[in-house]
Design an enzyme around this catalytic site. Structure first.
Site, PDB file in Angstrom:
ATOM      1  N   ASN A   9      -3.916   4.470   1.780  1.00 13.94           N
ATOM      2  CA  ASN A   9      -3.390   5.835   1.701  1.00 13.94           C
ATOM      3  C   ASN A   9      -4.584   6.772   1.655  1.00 13.94           C
ATOM      4  OD1 ASN A   9      -2.197   8.260   1.038  1.00 13.94           O
ATOM      5  ND2 ASN A   9      -1.536   7.639  -1.016  1.00 13.94           N
ATOM      6  N   LYS A  11      -4.648   9.883   1.857  1.00 13.43           N
ATOM      7  CA  LYS A  11      -4.338  11.178   1.223  1.00 13.43           C
ATOM      8  C   LYS A  11      -4.900  12.324   2.088  1.00 13.43           C
ATOM      9  CE  LYS A  11      -4.041   8.878  -3.180  1.00 13.43           C
ATOM     10  NZ  LYS A  11      -4.154   8.909  -4.622  1.00 13.43           N
ATOM     11  N   HIS A  97       5.418   9.507  -3.326  1.00 12.83           N
ATOM     12  CA  HIS A  97       4.155   9.304  -4.052  1.00 12.83           C
ATOM     13  C   HIS A  97       4.128  10.240  -5.262  1.00 12.83           C
ATOM     14  CE1 HIS A  97      -0.089   9.303  -5.027  1.00 12.83           C
ATOM     15  NE2 HIS A  97      -0.165   8.159  -4.389  1.00 12.83           N
ATOM     16  N   GLU A  99       1.963  12.079  -6.409  1.00 12.04           N
ATOM     17  CA  GLU A  99       1.378  13.400  -6.121  1.00 12.04           C
ATOM     18  C   GLU A  99       2.403  14.315  -5.450  1.00 12.04           C
ATOM     19  OE1 GLU A  99      -2.016  11.796  -4.061  1.00 12.04           O
ATOM     20  OE2 GLU A  99      -2.731  10.984  -5.965  1.00 12.04           O
ATOM     21  N   GLU A 169       3.288   2.232  -8.888  1.00 14.72           N
ATOM     22  CA  GLU A 169       2.012   2.902  -9.124  1.00 14.72           C
ATOM     23  C   GLU A 169       2.037   3.613 -10.467  1.00 14.72           C
ATOM     24  OE1 GLU A 169      -0.247   3.749  -5.273  1.00 14.72           O
ATOM     25  OE2 GLU A 169       1.152   5.394  -5.507  1.00 14.72           O
ATOM     26  N   GLY A 175      -6.316   6.884  -9.095  1.00 19.15           N
ATOM     27  CA  GLY A 175      -7.537   7.677  -8.953  1.00 19.15           C
ATOM     28  C   GLY A 175      -8.345   7.803 -10.229  1.00 19.15           C
ATOM     29  N   SER A 215      -5.986   2.400  -8.483  1.00 17.43           N
ATOM     30  CA  SER A 215      -7.364   1.909  -8.644  1.00 17.43           C
ATOM     31  C   SER A 215      -7.515   0.434  -8.282  1.00 17.43           C
ATOM     32  CB  SER A 215      -7.866   2.184 -10.070  1.00 17.43           C
ATOM     33  OG  SER A 215      -7.850   3.574 -10.340  1.00 17.43           O
TER      34      SER A 215
HETATM   35  P1  PGA Z   1      -6.093   4.986  -5.912  1.00 21.13           P
HETATM   36  O1  PGA Z   1      -4.765   5.644  -5.317  1.00 21.13           O
HETATM   37  O2  PGA Z   1      -6.244   3.638  -5.281  1.00 21.13           O
HETATM   38  O3  PGA Z   1      -7.202   5.926  -5.527  1.00 21.13           O
HETATM   39  O4  PGA Z   1      -5.914   4.899  -7.403  1.00 21.13           O
HETATM   40  C1  PGA Z   1      -3.618   4.873  -5.103  1.00 21.13           C
HETATM   41  C2  PGA Z   1      -2.510   5.766  -4.602  1.00 21.13           C
HETATM   42  O5  PGA Z   1      -2.402   6.911  -5.050  1.00 21.13           O
HETATM   43  O6  PGA Z   1      -1.698   5.352  -3.735  1.00 21.13           O
END
Ligand code: PGA
Length: 252
Positions: A9, A11, A97, A99, A169, A175, A215
Protein backbone atom coordinates in the site's frame (compact mmCIF):
# COMPACT_ATOMS: atom_id res chain seq x y z
CA UNK A 1 -5.06 -24.44 1.67
CA UNK A 2 -5.18 -20.64 1.55
CA UNK A 3 -2.73 -18.88 -0.75
CA UNK A 4 -0.75 -16.10 0.94
CA UNK A 5 -1.45 -12.63 -0.43
CA UNK A 6 1.04 -9.82 0.17
CA UNK A 7 -0.16 -6.38 -0.86
CA UNK A 8 1.87 -3.19 -0.88
CA UNK A 9 0.00 0.00 0.00
CA UNK A 10 1.98 2.94 -1.33
CA UNK A 11 -0.51 5.42 0.18
CA UNK A 12 0.04 9.01 -1.06
CA UNK A 13 3.62 8.41 -2.18
CA UNK A 14 5.43 8.26 -5.54
CA UNK A 15 5.08 10.48 -8.57
CA UNK A 16 4.55 8.84 -11.94
CA UNK A 17 8.28 8.67 -12.59
CA UNK A 18 9.03 7.20 -9.14
CA UNK A 19 6.16 4.72 -9.53
CA UNK A 20 7.51 3.39 -12.81
CA UNK A 21 10.93 2.90 -11.26
CA UNK A 22 9.65 1.11 -8.14
CA UNK A 23 7.16 -1.07 -10.04
CA UNK A 24 9.82 -2.12 -12.53
CA UNK A 25 12.22 -3.04 -9.72
CA UNK A 26 9.57 -5.07 -7.87
CA UNK A 27 8.53 -6.98 -10.99
CA UNK A 28 12.13 -7.73 -11.94
CA UNK A 29 13.20 -8.99 -8.52
CA UNK A 30 9.91 -10.86 -7.94
CA UNK A 31 10.43 -12.70 -11.21
CA UNK A 32 13.83 -13.96 -10.04
CA UNK A 33 13.19 -14.57 -6.36
CA UNK A 34 9.53 -15.21 -5.55
CA UNK A 35 7.78 -18.54 -6.05
CA UNK A 36 4.20 -18.94 -7.25
CA UNK A 37 2.80 -19.74 -3.80
CA UNK A 38 2.42 -16.06 -3.03
CA UNK A 39 0.10 -13.58 -4.73
CA UNK A 40 1.76 -10.17 -4.87
CA UNK A 41 -0.35 -7.01 -5.20
CA UNK A 42 0.80 -3.39 -5.55
CA UNK A 43 -1.77 -0.78 -4.55
CA UNK A 44 -0.46 2.36 -6.20
CA UNK A 45 -1.84 5.92 -6.39
CA UNK A 46 -4.63 6.57 -8.93
CA UNK A 47 -2.30 8.69 -11.04
CA UNK A 48 0.10 5.77 -11.52
CA UNK A 49 -2.40 2.95 -12.10
CA UNK A 50 -2.49 2.94 -15.88
CA UNK A 51 1.26 3.17 -16.35
CA UNK A 52 1.96 0.54 -13.69
CA UNK A 53 -0.68 -1.76 -15.21
CA UNK A 54 1.48 -1.99 -18.33
CA UNK A 55 4.50 -2.95 -16.24
CA UNK A 56 2.79 -5.68 -14.20
CA UNK A 57 0.81 -7.24 -17.06
CA UNK A 58 1.74 -10.92 -17.43
CA UNK A 59 3.97 -10.91 -14.31
CA UNK A 60 3.57 -12.29 -10.78
CA UNK A 61 2.37 -8.90 -9.58
CA UNK A 62 -1.29 -7.84 -9.65
CA UNK A 63 -2.51 -4.26 -9.67
CA UNK A 64 -4.46 -2.71 -6.80
CA UNK A 65 -6.06 0.64 -5.97
CA UNK A 66 -6.38 2.19 -2.52
CA UNK A 67 -10.00 3.36 -2.62
CA UNK A 68 -12.95 3.93 -4.93
CA UNK A 69 -16.31 5.67 -4.71
CA UNK A 70 -19.54 3.97 -3.66
CA UNK A 71 -21.62 5.06 -6.69
CA UNK A 72 -21.31 3.69 -10.22
CA UNK A 73 -20.97 7.06 -12.04
CA UNK A 74 -22.31 10.59 -12.13
CA UNK A 75 -21.87 14.03 -10.63
CA UNK A 76 -19.34 13.25 -7.90
CA UNK A 77 -16.55 15.68 -8.67
CA UNK A 78 -13.13 14.34 -7.85
CA UNK A 79 -14.16 10.74 -7.24
CA UNK A 80 -13.10 7.56 -9.08
CA UNK A 81 -15.51 4.70 -9.83
CA UNK A 82 -14.95 0.97 -9.61
CA UNK A 83 -15.56 0.63 -13.35
CA UNK A 84 -12.86 3.22 -14.08
CA UNK A 85 -10.43 1.24 -11.95
CA UNK A 86 -11.32 -1.99 -13.70
CA UNK A 87 -10.82 -0.31 -17.09
CA UNK A 88 -7.15 0.37 -16.33
CA UNK A 89 -6.44 -3.18 -15.19
CA UNK A 90 -7.08 -2.99 -11.43
CA UNK A 91 -7.83 -6.35 -9.77
CA UNK A 92 -7.79 -5.47 -6.05
CA UNK A 93 -9.16 -2.44 -4.17
CA UNK A 94 -8.32 -1.57 -0.57
CA UNK A 95 -11.49 -0.46 1.23
CA UNK A 96 -11.94 1.00 4.69
CA UNK A 97 -8.31 1.64 5.51
CA UNK A 98 -8.13 3.24 8.96
CA UNK A 99 -6.76 6.43 7.36
CA UNK A 100 -9.88 6.65 5.17
CA UNK A 101 -12.08 6.02 8.19
CA UNK A 102 -10.28 8.60 10.33
CA UNK A 103 -9.49 11.46 7.91
CA UNK A 104 -12.37 11.05 5.46
CA UNK A 105 -15.10 9.88 7.81
CA UNK A 106 -15.80 6.58 6.07
CA UNK A 107 -18.48 4.65 7.95
CA UNK A 108 -19.30 0.96 8.03
CA UNK A 109 -22.49 1.70 6.03
CA UNK A 110 -20.61 3.58 3.29
CA UNK A 111 -18.08 0.75 3.14
CA UNK A 112 -20.86 -1.80 2.64
CA UNK A 113 -21.81 0.12 -0.53
CA UNK A 114 -18.18 0.27 -1.67
CA UNK A 115 -17.76 -3.47 -1.10
CA UNK A 116 -20.88 -4.13 -3.21
CA UNK A 117 -19.73 -2.02 -6.12
CA UNK A 118 -16.20 -3.43 -6.16
CA UNK A 119 -17.56 -6.99 -6.14
CA UNK A 120 -20.14 -6.17 -8.82
CA UNK A 121 -17.33 -4.88 -11.02
CA UNK A 122 -15.45 -8.15 -10.62
CA UNK A 123 -12.54 -6.93 -8.50
CA UNK A 124 -11.41 -8.16 -5.08
CA UNK A 125 -11.96 -5.88 -2.09
CA UNK A 126 -9.21 -5.86 0.55
CA UNK A 127 -11.39 -4.87 3.49
CA UNK A 128 -9.53 -3.31 6.43
CA UNK A 129 -10.54 -3.54 10.05
CA UNK A 130 -8.71 -2.76 13.27
CA UNK A 131 -8.89 -1.14 16.66
CA UNK A 132 -7.26 1.86 18.32
CA UNK A 133 -4.98 1.46 21.31
CA UNK A 134 -7.63 2.99 23.57
CA UNK A 135 -10.17 0.39 22.44
CA UNK A 136 -7.71 -2.41 23.09
CA UNK A 137 -6.90 -1.08 26.55
CA UNK A 138 -10.61 -0.91 27.37
CA UNK A 139 -11.03 -4.50 26.18
CA UNK A 140 -13.62 -3.58 23.54
CA UNK A 141 -11.43 -4.27 20.49
CA UNK A 142 -12.95 -7.61 19.57
CA UNK A 143 -16.52 -6.30 19.67
CA UNK A 144 -15.44 -3.26 17.67
CA UNK A 145 -13.88 -5.35 14.89
CA UNK A 146 -16.79 -7.80 14.85
CA UNK A 147 -19.12 -4.82 14.30
CA UNK A 148 -16.96 -3.53 11.44
CA UNK A 149 -17.23 -6.93 9.74
CA UNK A 150 -20.92 -7.43 10.48
CA UNK A 151 -21.99 -3.96 9.35
CA UNK A 152 -19.97 -3.80 6.14
CA UNK A 153 -19.78 -7.43 4.98
CA UNK A 154 -22.35 -9.73 6.54
CA UNK A 155 -25.12 -8.70 4.12
CA UNK A 156 -23.22 -10.59 1.41
CA UNK A 157 -24.27 -13.98 0.11
CA UNK A 158 -21.67 -16.65 0.97
CA UNK A 159 -20.42 -16.85 -2.64
CA UNK A 160 -19.68 -13.12 -2.64
CA UNK A 161 -18.26 -13.10 0.87
CA UNK A 162 -15.73 -15.70 -0.24
CA UNK A 163 -14.31 -13.23 -2.77
CA UNK A 164 -13.25 -10.80 -0.03
CA UNK A 165 -9.80 -10.44 1.51
CA UNK A 166 -9.74 -9.10 5.07
CA UNK A 167 -6.83 -7.08 6.43
CA UNK A 168 -6.55 -6.88 10.20
CA UNK A 169 -4.65 -3.69 10.94
CA UNK A 170 -4.38 -2.61 14.57
CA UNK A 171 -4.28 1.18 14.25
CA UNK A 172 -1.62 1.45 16.95
CA UNK A 173 0.74 -0.57 14.73
CA UNK A 174 0.26 1.36 11.47
CA UNK A 175 3.30 3.43 10.56
CA UNK A 176 4.46 3.43 14.17
CA UNK A 177 7.20 0.79 14.01
CA UNK A 178 5.29 -1.06 16.76
CA UNK A 179 4.13 -4.44 15.49
CA UNK A 180 1.58 -6.74 17.06
CA UNK A 181 3.28 -9.77 18.60
CA UNK A 182 2.69 -13.06 16.85
CA UNK A 183 0.44 -14.05 19.78
CA UNK A 184 -1.64 -10.87 19.41
CA UNK A 185 -1.89 -11.27 15.64
CA UNK A 186 -2.81 -14.96 15.80
CA UNK A 187 -5.39 -14.30 18.52
CA UNK A 188 -7.13 -11.57 16.52
CA UNK A 189 -7.04 -13.48 13.25
CA UNK A 190 -8.57 -16.50 14.95
CA UNK A 191 -11.27 -14.32 16.52
CA UNK A 192 -12.05 -12.79 13.12
CA UNK A 193 -12.25 -16.24 11.53
CA UNK A 194 -14.54 -17.44 14.33
CA UNK A 195 -16.81 -14.44 13.81
CA UNK A 196 -16.99 -15.23 10.10
CA UNK A 197 -17.73 -18.88 10.94
CA UNK A 198 -20.61 -17.79 13.22
CA UNK A 199 -22.28 -16.23 10.17
CA UNK A 200 -21.09 -18.29 7.20
CA UNK A 201 -19.96 -21.58 8.77
CA UNK A 202 -16.50 -23.03 9.31
CA UNK A 203 -16.04 -24.22 5.75
CA UNK A 204 -16.39 -20.71 4.32
CA UNK A 205 -14.38 -19.15 7.16
CA UNK A 206 -11.46 -21.47 6.44
CA UNK A 207 -11.22 -20.20 2.86
CA UNK A 208 -10.97 -16.49 3.74
CA UNK A 209 -7.58 -14.82 3.42
CA UNK A 210 -6.90 -12.63 6.48
CA UNK A 211 -3.87 -10.37 6.11
CA UNK A 212 -2.03 -8.68 8.93
CA UNK A 213 -1.02 -5.02 8.51
CA UNK A 214 0.89 -2.64 10.74
CA UNK A 215 4.66 -2.18 10.57
CA UNK A 216 5.24 -5.52 8.88
CA UNK A 217 8.80 -5.46 7.57
CA UNK A 218 11.60 -7.81 6.48
CA UNK A 219 12.73 -8.62 10.01
CA UNK A 220 9.31 -9.59 11.40
CA UNK A 221 7.40 -10.81 8.33
CA UNK A 222 8.46 -14.44 8.50
CA UNK A 223 7.39 -14.81 12.14
CA UNK A 224 4.03 -13.10 11.64
CA UNK A 225 3.34 -15.03 8.44
CA UNK A 226 4.07 -18.32 10.19
CA UNK A 227 0.95 -17.89 12.37
CA UNK A 228 -1.75 -20.38 11.46
CA UNK A 229 -4.39 -17.76 10.67
CA UNK A 230 -2.17 -15.04 9.17
CA UNK A 231 -2.52 -15.43 5.40
CA UNK A 232 -0.54 -12.48 4.16
CA UNK A 233 0.19 -8.86 4.79
CA UNK A 234 -0.82 -5.34 3.90
CA UNK A 235 2.45 -3.46 3.80
CA UNK A 236 2.79 0.32 3.97
CA UNK A 237 6.25 1.73 4.64
CA UNK A 238 8.15 -1.40 3.67
CA UNK A 239 6.46 -1.52 0.25
CA UNK A 240 8.13 1.72 -0.83
CA UNK A 241 11.51 0.07 -1.37
CA UNK A 242 11.64 -2.88 -3.78
CA UNK A 243 14.25 -4.81 -1.76
CA UNK A 244 12.29 -4.48 1.51
CA UNK A 245 8.98 -5.39 -0.12
CA UNK A 246 10.46 -8.49 -1.75
CA UNK A 247 12.07 -9.54 1.52
CA UNK A 248 8.69 -9.27 3.25
CA UNK A 249 7.16 -11.39 0.47
CA UNK A 250 9.89 -13.99 0.88
CA UNK A 251 8.84 -14.28 4.52
CA UNK A 252 5.74 -16.02 3.23
P1 PGA B 1 2.68 0.30 7.66
O1 PGA B 1 1.24 0.55 7.02
O2 PGA B 1 3.19 -0.99 7.11
O3 PGA B 1 3.51 1.48 7.23
O4 PGA B 1 2.50 0.25 9.15
C1 PGA B 1 0.34 -0.51 6.85
C2 PGA B 1 -0.96 0.03 6.29
O5 PGA B 1 -1.37 1.13 6.67
O6 PGA B 1 -1.61 -0.63 5.44
Amino acid sequence: MRKKVIAGNWKMNKTLEDSLKLATEVVTIANDEVNNNVQIVMCVPFTSLYAVSNIVKGTKVALGAQNCYSKPSGAYTGEISAEMLKSVGVQYVILGHSERREYFGESNALLADKVNIVLATGMTPIFCCGETLAQREKGIHIDFINAQLTDSLFHLAPADFQKIIIAYEPIWAIGTGVTATTAQAQEMHEKIRNHIASKYGTEVAETIVIQYGGSMKPDNAKELLSCKDVDGGLIGGASLKARDFIDVIKGA
